[in-house]
Design a protein around this motif. Sequence first.
Motif, PDB file in Angstrom:
ATOM      1  N   VAL C  45       0.843  -1.199   0.000  1.00 13.15           N
ATOM      2  CA  VAL C  45       0.000   0.000   0.000  1.00 13.15           C
ATOM      3  C   VAL C  45       0.877   1.247   0.000  1.00 13.15           C
ATOM      4  CG1 VAL C  45      -1.731   1.305   1.309  1.00 13.15           C
ATOM      5  CG2 VAL C  45      -1.960  -1.163   1.085  1.00 13.15           C
ATOM      6  N   LYS C  46       1.982   1.203   0.733  1.00  9.67           N
ATOM      7  CA  LYS C  46       2.893   2.356   0.728  1.00  9.67           C
ATOM      8  C   LYS C  46       3.475   2.558  -0.674  1.00  9.67           C
ATOM      9  CE  LYS C  46       5.751   3.183   4.293  1.00  9.67           C
ATOM     10  NZ  LYS C  46       6.703   2.817   5.355  1.00  9.67           N
ATOM     11  N   ARG C  47       3.817   1.441  -1.323  1.00  3.33           N
ATOM     12  CA  ARG C  47       4.385   1.537  -2.673  1.00  3.33           C
ATOM     13  C   ARG C  47       3.378   2.168  -3.644  1.00  3.33           C
ATOM     14  NH1 ARG C  47       5.987  -3.974  -3.738  1.00  3.33           N
ATOM     15  NH2 ARG C  47       7.275  -3.691  -1.887  1.00  3.33           N
ATOM     16  N   SER C  48       2.105   1.902  -3.409  1.00  4.28           N
ATOM     17  CA  SER C  48       1.078   2.427  -4.325  1.00  4.28           C
ATOM     18  C   SER C  48       0.935   3.945  -4.214  1.00  4.28           C
ATOM     19  CB  SER C  48      -0.279   1.791  -4.006  1.00  4.28           C
ATOM     20  OG  SER C  48      -0.791   2.343  -2.817  1.00  4.28           O
ATOM     21  N   GLY C  49       1.358   4.514  -3.084  1.00  7.03           N
ATOM     22  CA  GLY C  49       1.217   5.964  -2.897  1.00  7.03           C
ATOM     23  C   GLY C  49      -0.211   6.397  -2.623  1.00  7.03           C
ATOM     24  N   SER C 231      -1.458  11.566 -11.356  1.00  8.43           N
ATOM     25  CA  SER C 231      -0.340  12.382 -10.870  1.00  8.43           C
ATOM     26  C   SER C 231       0.683  11.523 -10.140  1.00  8.43           C
ATOM     27  CB  SER C 231      -0.823  13.439  -9.879  1.00  8.43           C
ATOM     28  OG  SER C 231      -1.839  14.185 -10.444  1.00  8.43           O
ATOM     29  N   PRO C 232       1.975  11.766 -10.379  1.00 10.63           N
ATOM     30  CA  PRO C 232       2.991  10.937  -9.747  1.00 10.63           C
ATOM     31  C   PRO C 232       3.024  11.055  -8.217  1.00 10.63           C
ATOM     32  CG  PRO C 232       3.988  12.593 -11.216  1.00 10.63           C
ATOM     33  CD  PRO C 232       2.522  12.756 -11.316  1.00 10.63           C
ATOM     34  N   ASP C 233       2.853  12.279  -7.672  1.00 11.14           N
ATOM     35  CA  ASP C 233       2.943  12.379  -6.215  1.00 11.14           C
ATOM     36  C   ASP C 233       1.601  12.165  -5.527  1.00 11.14           C
ATOM     37  OD1 ASP C 233       2.076  14.590  -7.424  1.00 11.14           O
ATOM     38  OD2 ASP C 233       3.209  16.037  -6.241  1.00 11.14           O
ATOM     39  N   CYS C 234       0.593  11.824  -6.293  1.00 15.96           N
ATOM     40  CA  CYS C 234      -0.722  11.608  -5.704  1.00 15.96           C
ATOM     41  C   CYS C 234      -1.514  10.737  -6.667  1.00 15.96           C
ATOM     42  CB  CYS C 234      -1.390  12.968  -5.494  1.00 15.96           C
ATOM     43  SG  CYS C 234      -3.014  12.850  -4.802  1.00 15.96           S
ATOM     44  N   PRO C 235      -1.139   9.461  -6.770  1.00 11.44           N
ATOM     45  CA  PRO C 235      -1.652   8.637  -7.874  1.00 11.44           C
ATOM     46  C   PRO C 235      -3.016   8.002  -7.606  1.00 11.44           C
ATOM     47  CG  PRO C 235      -0.066   7.404  -6.590  1.00 11.44           C
ATOM     48  CD  PRO C 235      -0.225   8.725  -5.901  1.00 11.44           C
ATOM     49  N   GLY C 236      -3.456   7.278  -8.639  1.00 15.25           N
ATOM     50  CA  GLY C 236      -4.641   6.452  -8.495  1.00 15.25           C
ATOM     51  C   GLY C 236      -5.863   7.008  -9.182  1.00 15.25           C
ATOM     52  N   GLU C 253     -15.262   8.633 -12.710  1.00 15.74           N
ATOM     53  CA  GLU C 253     -13.993   8.077 -12.256  1.00 15.74           C
ATOM     54  C   GLU C 253     -12.900   8.457 -13.236  1.00 15.74           C
ATOM     55  OE1 GLU C 253     -13.829   3.875 -11.673  1.00 15.74           O
ATOM     56  OE2 GLU C 253     -11.663   3.934 -11.405  1.00 15.74           O
ATOM     57  N   LEU C 254     -11.920   9.178 -12.755  1.00 17.77           N
ATOM     58  CA  LEU C 254     -10.845   9.666 -13.613  1.00 17.77           C
ATOM     59  C   LEU C 254      -9.542   9.596 -12.835  1.00 17.77           C
ATOM     60  CD1 LEU C 254     -12.832  12.764 -14.827  1.00 17.77           C
ATOM     61  CD2 LEU C 254     -12.109  10.887 -16.310  1.00 17.77           C
ATOM     62  N   PRO C 255      -8.411   9.601 -13.557  1.00 17.54           N
ATOM     63  CA  PRO C 255      -7.150   9.570 -12.826  1.00 17.54           C
ATOM     64  C   PRO C 255      -6.968  10.858 -12.033  1.00 17.54           C
ATOM     65  CG  PRO C 255      -6.805   9.213 -15.185  1.00 17.54           C
ATOM     66  CD  PRO C 255      -8.220   9.632 -15.018  1.00 17.54           C
ATOM     67  N   MET C 256      -6.297  10.743 -10.916  1.00 19.95           N
ATOM     68  CA  MET C 256      -5.917  11.929 -10.155  1.00 19.95           C
ATOM     69  C   MET C 256      -5.154  12.866 -11.078  1.00 19.95           C
ATOM     70  SD  MET C 256      -6.188  12.555  -6.864  1.00 19.95           S
ATOM     71  CE  MET C 256      -6.710  11.780  -5.356  1.00 19.95           C
ATOM     72  N   PHE C 301      -4.302  16.691  -4.862  1.00 17.98           N
ATOM     73  CA  PHE C 301      -4.088  17.429  -3.611  1.00 17.98           C
ATOM     74  C   PHE C 301      -3.081  18.575  -3.760  1.00 17.98           C
ATOM     75  CE2 PHE C 301      -5.828  13.404  -1.958  1.00 17.98           C
ATOM     76  CZ  PHE C 301      -6.825  13.899  -1.123  1.00 17.98           C
ATOM     77  N   PRO C 302      -1.836  18.296  -4.260  1.00 11.99           N
ATOM     78  CA  PRO C 302      -0.860  19.398  -4.294  1.00 11.99           C
ATOM     79  C   PRO C 302      -1.223  20.530  -5.259  1.00 11.99           C
ATOM     80  CG  PRO C 302       0.132  17.327  -5.051  1.00 11.99           C
ATOM     81  CD  PRO C 302      -1.234  17.017  -4.626  1.00 11.99           C
ATOM     82  N   SER C 303      -1.751  20.190  -6.449  1.00 11.84           N
ATOM     83  CA  SER C 303      -2.026  21.240  -7.432  1.00 11.84           C
ATOM     84  C   SER C 303      -3.111  22.198  -6.936  1.00 11.84           C
ATOM     85  CB  SER C 303      -2.497  20.646  -8.757  1.00 11.84           C
ATOM     86  OG  SER C 303      -1.593  19.670  -9.190  1.00 11.84           O
ATOM     87  N   LEU C 304      -4.150  21.647  -6.317  1.00  9.81           N
ATOM     88  CA  LEU C 304      -5.217  22.521  -5.839  1.00  9.81           C
ATOM     89  C   LEU C 304      -4.765  23.339  -4.638  1.00  9.81           C
ATOM     90  CD1 LEU C 304      -8.363  20.305  -6.340  1.00  9.81           C
ATOM     91  CD2 LEU C 304      -7.894  22.495  -7.409  1.00  9.81           C
TER      92      LEU C 304
END
Lengths: 395, 160, 421
Positions: C45-49, C231-236, C253-256, C301-304
Motif C-alpha cells: 500500500v505504501k508503494r502504491s502511494g 499524478s505521480p505524487d498523488c496517484p490512483g 472516475e478519472l485519474p488523479m 491534492f498538491p495542485s489545488l
Amino acid sequence: METFKIIIDGKECEAYPGETVLEVAERHGIVIPVFCHHKELRPEGACRVCLVEVEGAPRLATACTLKAMPDMVIRTDTERVKRARKGVIELILNNHTLECPICDKSGECELQMTGFRHGPKKSRYKEPRREKDIVIKGPLIEIDNDRCILCRRCVRMCGENMGNRVLGILRRGYQAYISPFNGDFLESGCEHCGSCIDVCPVGSLLDRAFKYKDRPWRMTKTWTTCTLCGTGCRMEVDTYHERIKRVVGRIGVNDGHNRGYLCVRGKWGWDIVYTDKRLKKPLLREGEDLKEVSIDEAIEILKEKVLNRKVNLFIESSLTNEELTRLAAIFGTENVASDALPYQEALTGVAEITGRFDTDKLSVIYDAEIIFVIGDFIEEIKADSTTLFSNNLLI
Amino acid sequence: MTLEEFRKEIEKLKSSRKYLYNGSYILPALWIAEKNFSAITPEIMRTIADVLGVRLIEVEEAAEFYAMFHTKPKGKYIIRVCTNLSCMLRGGEEILEKFCDLLGISPGETTEDGLFTIEAFECMGLCDGAPAVTVNEERFLNVTPEEVPKILKKFGWKGK
Amino acid sequence: MEKLLLRNVDKENSHTIEAYLRSGGYSALRKVLKEMTPEDVIEEVKRSGLRGRGGAGFPTGMKWEFAAADLKEPKYMVCNADEGEPCTFKDRIIIEKDPHSMIEGMIIGAYATGCRYGYIYIRGEYPIGRKILERAIAESYDKGFLGENILGTDFSFDLYVHSGAGAYICGEETALINSLEGRRGEPRIKPPFPVNAGYLWNPTVVNNVETLANVPLIIERGGEWYASIGSPDCPGPKLFPVSGKVKRPGVYELPMGTPLSEIIYEHAGGIINDRKLKLVFPGGASSSCLTADEIDVPMDFPSLAKAGTMLGSGAIMVLDETDCVVRAALRLIEFFRHESCGKCTPCREGTDWLVRIMRRIENGQAGEEDLDVILSISETMENSFCGLGMAAHNPVASTVKKFRDEYLEHIRLGRCPFRSS
C-alpha cells in the motif's frame, strides 16, 4: 525530575516533561489569557483565546493543549497573536448579555478582566443580540445561558472531577446550551457541591442563595475552616458588615486539603448561623421543661455534677481535633468517641498505618460514671448505642 | 410500541454484544425510539439510560445533538427537501415552498392530522438527482413542482 | 480510462456477493491471507502511494504502519462512511452498488494493522445504504470472509454497521469516534491521533469508503501499477462527483490530476443551456472557489493547494452566470452554522456572524465595511479547533475576494441583482 528549557517571549523557561506551554508560562509569570482551561481540569482547547505563535509552525497553537518540547520557541506578544486573540474575544462578547450591573459575577468575572486587558476596544457587531432565553433553575443552582460562553468548565468539573455527570450540553453550534437532564437538577442526581458555580468564569452558573444579595468587591473575604463536620475543609466566607453573604471554595486557589471542593453543607449550610432555632443561651432541663440560665450558672451546675468523677466524652464529629484535645484536657479524660460511627472501621484502618487516631471506639466510653455528650445528634445515631446509653448510664 | 416493548428491544440490542462499551448503544437505541415513537420523550430517555446503565444527560445530549432525532412530536411521514447548494441551484427552494403551500405549514412543522412533517434539510448526497426529496426512507429525484401533489398523494394526502 | 473503482456498478445486482465473486471479488483477500504477511500488505500500500480520499489526503500506508506499530489491544478498524460534505455522493455509489469492495478493503486493512473489530460509520441520511451494507456483511459472514478464523487462518475480524443521525461534523475522525461512543460528535484534541488513541482510547484506523475500495485493486495488481495512474505524487483513480449547473451531473472516475475543465466540459457535458461558467467549488462546500479563468488546474491534492483551494472530497460544484454568488455563499455558510458542533468559539460564533452579515448583504442592507469584517472574521476562524471551522469560511471569504464587484453591486443596489423584484 529532569527538566528542559523552552523560550517564551525571549525568556528562558524551565519546563517539566508533560507540561503544557500554558503551565510553563504561568509558573514564569507570563500571562496568557484563557477561558476554557482551569488548573483543576484537563485541557480542552475549546475557547481558542490562549493562542500563541510557535516558531516553525504555520498555524497559531493553543497554549493550553500544546505540550512543551525541548527548545521550543513561543511568542505570546506578536501582532499576529494579539489580533487573533482580539478576534476571538470579540466573538465571545458579541452575543454576551451586558448585564454586568446586576450580574453576581461582576467584579470577579474573568470575561470582564480578559476583555479589558486583551479584547477589542470597539465592537463591530451590528446585528441584534442573539437571545437564547434559557434559564434553568434548580433548588440552589441557576444557569443563565445567555451569559454562558460555553467554555465547558462546569460540564467537565461535574463529569470528570466530581464524577457525577449532571450537567451536559444540549443542541449544537450557536444554539448550544448547558443543562441538566430535562432541566431538572434533582432527577439528574446533583449533589449540589457547587463546584460548577465556583469554576464558571462568567455569571452563568449562579448561587441562588447569593443572587442579587451583594457585590463581590465590597465584601470582606475571610479564609476559615468549615465547622459543619470534622473534615476541616478550607473555605472563603464573604461577609458585608459582619453578615455572611456566601461561602466559596475557590477551586484552584484554595490551598486546603479540600483544594476548594466543598459539599452542599459547606457551600450552603452557613445559613444555620442565622436560624432562630440556634441555641444561643444555656438551657437547663427541669422535668419536661427547659429553663434558660446564664453561662455562669450553667458552669456551676456542670462543676457540681462532674468534678471528681470519671467523665468520658461523646461528641459530634463536627468538632475539630484541637477542640477535642482541649475538652479532653478540661475534663481530664482520655476516652473520647464521636458519632462518626460508620467511619469507625475505616478510621481504625488508617490509624493502624498512621499510628494516629484522635477519637476512640464507642465501647471505651461506657467505662465511666458520666458520659458528657456534646452536640445534638443522639437521636440520629444507631439505635443500639442509644439504648445502651439510656439503660446503663446517666446522660 | 409500548414503553415496555421498547425496554425489551433495548435489552435485546444490548445483549447483541456489538460494542465493548455501553455508551455506544445510545445511538442505536435512539434510532429504535426515533422509528417507533412520534418523539423521543424524557420517559424514553430514562428507559435507555436505565437499561444501558449510562447517565440520563448522556442520552439527552445525544438525542439533542443529532439532527435526525426528534425530541418534539413529528408526523408519520417526514418530508425532507434538500435545500443545500446543488439542489438550491436546481430549484430545491421552489419544491419546498410547494410542499409548504399544499400542506399549509412552514418548514419544521407538522400537519394537524399528524401525517406529515416538512423539513428543509441539508445535503442528503443525492445531488446527481437535484432537486431531491425523501419521504421517510423513500427517495424522489429530479423533482418538479408539478410532481409534488403526486408524492403527497402516495402517502395518503387528502388534498386536491 | 478503464473503470476501476466503478468496475462493478453497472452490473446486475452488483451489491450481492454472488455478483462480486463472479467478477473476481475477494481474491485479493485470499491472496493476502495465503501469501502475504501484514508487513507485506502495508509495504504494498505504501508503494502504491495511496492517499486518503476523505479530504485530508493522508498517506494510507503510513497510517496503517502507525496503527500496526501500536501494541495496545484490541484495535479497531473504522470505515468513515459519513459522507456529509454538501454535493458529495461518491461514497454512496460504492456503498449501494459495490459494498463488497470496501468490505474486502476493510478486512485487508484489519489484517495489515491487527484490528479485531470493525465498524462502518454510515451517515443517517443513507438508510438504503445501511440496509445494503448490513446485508452485504451478513453475506460475507456466510461465506467465511468475516468472523472467527477467516478462511482457516488465525485471523479473526468482526464487522458491524453503526448509523449516524445527521451530523456533518462526524465526518471528522475524532468526532466520528466520539459519536461511535454515543457522545456528542465533537472533535477531540490531537495528538493523540486515533491510530494510537481512538475508539475507547485504543488504536483505531479510520479510513474513507473510497480509500478502502482502492485496496483490493492495489493488492491484486500491485502497488507499482497503481502508482503509475494519474499524478505521480498523488496517484490512483479518483471519483469526482459533479453537480450543479452541468448537463450531466454524476460521479466520474478519472485519474488523479485530470484537469478540472476537462471534467466539467467533457465528462459532465458542459454547462446547462451552454451558458457561461461563473465559478466552481472544486472540493466540496468547504473549498475556496475557482473562477472561469482558473479551471485548467489538475485535480489532485498538491495542485489545488497551490491554486489556493483544496481537493477535499473532490466534489465539484458548478455555478453559471445566472447564479448569484452571494446567495450561494450564504447558503453554504448557513449549512456550516447548522453543522458547527459548538465546541470552539471561532466556529460557533464566527459562522453565526457570517450568516447574519451575508443575509444583510443579500437583502441589500449592508455597507462596504461589512466586507472587511467578513475577511477579518474569516481570519479568526482559521484558529478553530478542527477542520470544519478552519474551512467553513472559505466559500464566503474566497467569493468576497474574487467576486467583490458582485458583492458591491448588492450593496449599491440595495437588493440582489439576480432577483427580479
